[in-house]
Design an enzyme around this catalytic site. Structure first.
Site, PDB file in Angstrom:
ATOM      1  N   ASP A 452       0.825  -1.212   0.000  1.00 48.47           N
ATOM      2  CA  ASP A 452       0.000   0.000   0.000  1.00 48.47           C
ATOM      3  C   ASP A 452       0.863   1.268   0.000  1.00 48.47           C
ATOM      4  O   ASP A 452       2.074   1.220   0.279  1.00 48.47           O
ATOM      5  CB  ASP A 452      -0.908  -0.025   1.231  1.00 48.47           C
ATOM      6  N   ASP A 517     -10.936   1.801  -3.187  1.00 52.93           N
ATOM      7  CA  ASP A 517     -11.462   1.478  -1.862  1.00 52.93           C
ATOM      8  C   ASP A 517     -12.986   1.475  -1.863  1.00 52.93           C
ATOM      9  O   ASP A 517     -13.602   1.122  -0.862  1.00 52.93           O
ATOM     10  CB  ASP A 517     -10.965   2.497  -0.823  1.00 52.93           C
TER      11      ASP A 517
HETATM   12  C1  GLA Z   1      -5.846   1.576   2.196  1.00 51.61           C
HETATM   13  C2  GLA Z   1      -6.257   0.451   1.281  1.00 51.61           C
HETATM   14  C3  GLA Z   1      -7.282  -0.420   1.954  1.00 51.61           C
HETATM   15  C4  GLA Z   1      -6.722  -0.949   3.242  1.00 51.61           C
HETATM   16  C5  GLA Z   1      -6.267   0.186   4.122  1.00 51.61           C
HETATM   17  C6  GLA Z   1      -5.559  -0.322   5.357  1.00 51.61           C
HETATM   18  O1  GLA Z   1      -6.890   2.466   2.400  1.00 51.61           O
HETATM   19  O2  GLA Z   1      -6.726   0.935   0.067  1.00 51.61           O
HETATM   20  O3  GLA Z   1      -7.664  -1.466   1.106  1.00 51.61           O
HETATM   21  O4  GLA Z   1      -5.653  -1.816   2.960  1.00 51.61           O
HETATM   22  O5  GLA Z   1      -5.390   1.060   3.432  1.00 51.61           O
HETATM   23  O6  GLA Z   1      -5.156   0.701   6.175  1.00 51.61           O
END
Ligand code: GLA
Length: 719
Positions: A452, A517
């Site tokens: 990420d 997301d």
């Molecule tokens: C980001 C990602 C999510 C998740 C969060 C965890 O927002 O896009 O899918 O992994 O971080 O903190």
């Protein structure tokens, strides 16, 4: 006096060609990029012999070259902007040699400027199968003083003057790939991002259309910068009626400073054109990306169905409940269990712990082994979330090395999501990350990293006070490459608050992207449609989430959520322990259907369409449409009392097709008295219905009268 025998360079793809004109002592002139020309065809005459000098202009005709430069007669956008303490502000190519790196396919043009003491190596390759053109530029400073490079285009492309619009993507977190269409006029068109990552709001790519171009027909051009940092693209009308399209990395002040003897290489510009509309172009980009993806073992294996823990339990990851989740996931048919955020030292919320990449001793007193063994015993692979390029101010790493955060002395440390960015171009910082992640990968059978990157870069100052945007991207690629070399069996997912780092650059190292997301199926329809313009479905993370969806509050039926995710790299993002028996049964059916179809969905071509009246469709088939899967999504109620038929223009008009509706066991069609489709009930005999390709292409497939937020899925095979 005409030029005696002008020399041309021609590259041919299947359906496209490019032609350059070599002119002694200059950069080659662009003569053509577009439709495939017959072998042996050339322009017949030197460009300058075919056109008059405009009035009130320089007495030299300066047409568009492969690398137009500033200050020596070219008044358009320059592919290069540079100076040496204010001098050598103007450039002009004085020599060019041609080096064929793959005869007929790929070459490097070595351009030199004897006055400004620069060399530019421009590589150009046209893939004969995919019609994808890849350009890349390297500028060398041959002078004995530093050169300040402000802009260096990866490539400069010509576009015919009949192009009339450019489609790009805007967006934001939880709404990536928001389509935006602008007319092309005599005004400059420019999109750029200075966020230090690919970004949610300005995808580094665009499609230029000609009048009348549709999803399936007409001439279109596309370009994408294979880069996960700052970028800029410009389309400019030129006085000879065509356009030029430049694309490159946006360099922060000072990032392009080249010491004597130093050089800078741009990211690759990946471009293509097609006469088969937006979907023809998409097929070219998909082919190129499939060629690039570096799979463990050398080839893609069927994409394992995921369970990702994030929206199921967020930071609340404790071995007992997570094991129960894994057990419930395995019972659904899940093949890979991904433990998202919340597992590492002190990570109980998003205000602390990034950088401390070892299991939290309170949550996992015995480490991750027990959980991973449990997951493996259930027949699933184990994947783990990391965010290596970040550090929380409240972390052991930051307390030990506050100087490792990107920062500018005297300026505030700006946090985003309570976190700072690590300066991973520092060898000691990237060594630290490598050691911590390698320790996890060496100790456990972890086959997947969800990698990420949850914020933009600012302030992005390196330890010596210089800008670190470019260095950061290169260091991230290097760290991924180093880990993949050490652990070649590990796949990587590129995530950045959803889809903030989706590009061909990171996909040299990664194998999947987290599209957004936002898992709301209705929102996903448009995002995934945009995504598929450049990227193939098998790398598109697509999950079934909860109802209501966490990011929008909207509720959709299980069948719609699953149908929208069906074509991608399918996954589930909820707590499977919370599912009702009916929902679990239905989801199990969809997972089984996905497994049955994924080979078909994840190879070959994708056609996409909007039929109006709230109908969106996708057809995934082999290139000659002998065998395909049709997914039709109804996003709103029909405005018709009897919905019109759906035309499938890609089908072979000379063939006949068998159409069979596909529904997972336990997932009934949502049809009532007003939503019947007796026509498709023929499929109950497993024979389906057989229709002429010409009929389906011209008149169309009868559509169900179905409620909003429902899907119709069919296998369409040539008989
Ligand atoms: C980001 C990602 C999510 C998740 C969060 C965890 O927002 O896009 O899918 O992994 O971080 O903190």
């Amino acid at each position: 006096m005409t030029t005696p025998s002008p020399e041309f360079i021609t590259l041919h793809g299947q359906r496209s060609s490019l032609v350059l004109e070599l002119v002694p002592g200059e950069a080659p002139l662009w003569r053509h990029w577009g439709a495939r020309l017959p072998d042996g065809i050339d322009p017949g005459a030197a460009l300058r012999d075919t056109r008059a000098l405009p009035t009130f202009a320089l007495d030299q005709d300066l047409p568009l070259t492969v690398a137009p430069v500033f200050g020596t007669g070219w008044f358009g956008q320059s592919a290069l902007l540079a100076h040496r303490e204010g001098r050598d502000f103007a450039q002009g190519w004085t020599g060019c040699t041609v080096e064929w790196t793959a005869p007929g396919r790929a070459l490097t043009l070595h351009l030199s400027d004897a006055v400004a003491r620069l060399r530019l190596d421009l590589s150009i390759a046209l893939d004969a199968d995919s019609d994808v053109l890849v350009l890349c530029s390297t500028l060398h400073n041959d002078g004995d003083t530093a050169l300040d490079l402000q802009w260096l285009a990866a490539g400069t492309l010509p576009l015919p003057g009949r192009c009339d619009a450019v489609r790009s993507f805007a967006g934001q977190h939880v709404h990536e790939f928001l389509p935006q269409t602008d007319p092309l006029t005599r005004s400059l068109w420019r999109r750029e991002s200075r966020r230090g990552r690919t970004s949610h709001d300005c995808f580094p790519g665009a499609v230029v259309t000609t009048p009348g171009a549709t999803a399936q027909t007409g001439r279109v051009f596309g370009a994408h910068l294979a880069w996960s940092g700052n970028h800029q693209q410009t389309i400019e009308w030129l006085h000879d009626g065509q356009y030029q399209w430049q694309f490159g990395e946006w360099l922060a002040p000072g990032e392009g400073r080249l010491a004597p003897g130093a050089s800078l290489t741009t990211p690759e510009l990946v471009a293509s054109c097609s006469d088969e509309g937006l979907d023809g172009l998409a097929a070219n980009f998909h082919a190129e990306l499939r060629r690039r993806l570096d799979w463990p073992g050398g080839a893609m294996r069927p994409r394992p169905v995921h369970l990702n823990t994030w929206e199921g339990v967020y930071f609340d990851v404790h071995p007992g409940p997570v094991k129960e989740m894994a057990t419930a996931a395995a019972a659904l048919g899940i093949e890979r269990f991904v433990l998202d955020d919340g597992w590492f030292h002190g990570r109980h919320h998003d205000r602390a712990a990034l950088g401390d990449w070892w299991p939290d001793a309170h949550k996992f007193p015995d480490g991750l082994s027990g959980l991973i063994a449990h997951v493996n015993a259930l027949g699933m692979e184990f994947g783990l979330w990391v965010e290596p390029e970040m550090v929380s101010p409240d972390s052991e790493l930051f307390r030990a090395h506050p100087d490792w955060a990107l920062q500018i002395a005297g300026r505030p440390l700006l946090t985003a999501r309570n976190q700072l960015v690590l300066d991973i171009a520092r060898p000691e910082a990237s060594d630290y990350l490598f050691e911590k992640i390698a320790a996890l990968l060496a100790a456990h059978p972890i086959r997947y990293l969800k990698w990420d990157l949850n914020r933009d870069l600012a302030p992005a100052g390196l330890g010596d006070g210089r800008a670190g945007y470019r260095a950061q991207v290169l260091a991230a690629y290097a760290l991924m490459a180093r880990l993949r070399t050490a652990f070649p069996e590990v796949e990587i997912e590129s995530c950045s608050g959803g889809g903030g780092r989706i590009d061909f650059g990171v996909l040299r190292h990664a194998h999947r992207v987290w599209t957004s997301d936002c898992i709301d199926a209705l929102s996903r329809v448009e995002m995934q449609h945009g995504f598929l313009q450049f990227f193939p479905p098998e790398i598109m993370g697509a999950h079934v989430g909860t109802a209501p969806a966490h990011t929008t509050g909207r509720t959709q039926a299980m069948a719609f959520r699953a149908a929208v995710a069906l074509a991608g790299h399918f996954g589930v993002e909820l707590d499977p322990r919370q599912l009702s028996t009916e929902d679990a049964d239905e989801l199990r059916g969809w997972i089984a259907l996905h497994k049955r179809l994924r080979d078909r969905l994840h190879h070959g071509r994708v056609w996409r369409g909007e039929a109006g009246d709230g109908l969106h469709w996708q057809f995934h088939a082999d290139a000659d449409t002998a065998d395909g899967v049709l997914i039709v999504l109804r996003t709103r109620p029909s405005d018709h009392r009897q919905p019109p038929a759906l035309r499938l223009p890609m089908l072979d008009v000379a063939a006949r097709y068998r159409v069979r509706e596909l529904r997972p066991a336990g997932s009934p069609r949502r049809e009532g008295r007003h939503h019947t489709a007796p026509f498709f009930d023929a499929q109950d005999s497993a024979e389906g219905v057989t229709l002429a390709g010409a009929w389906l292409a011209e008149v169309g497939l009868p559509m169900l009268r179905a409620p909003a937020e429902t899907a119709f899925i069919a296998r369409i095979e040539r008989v």
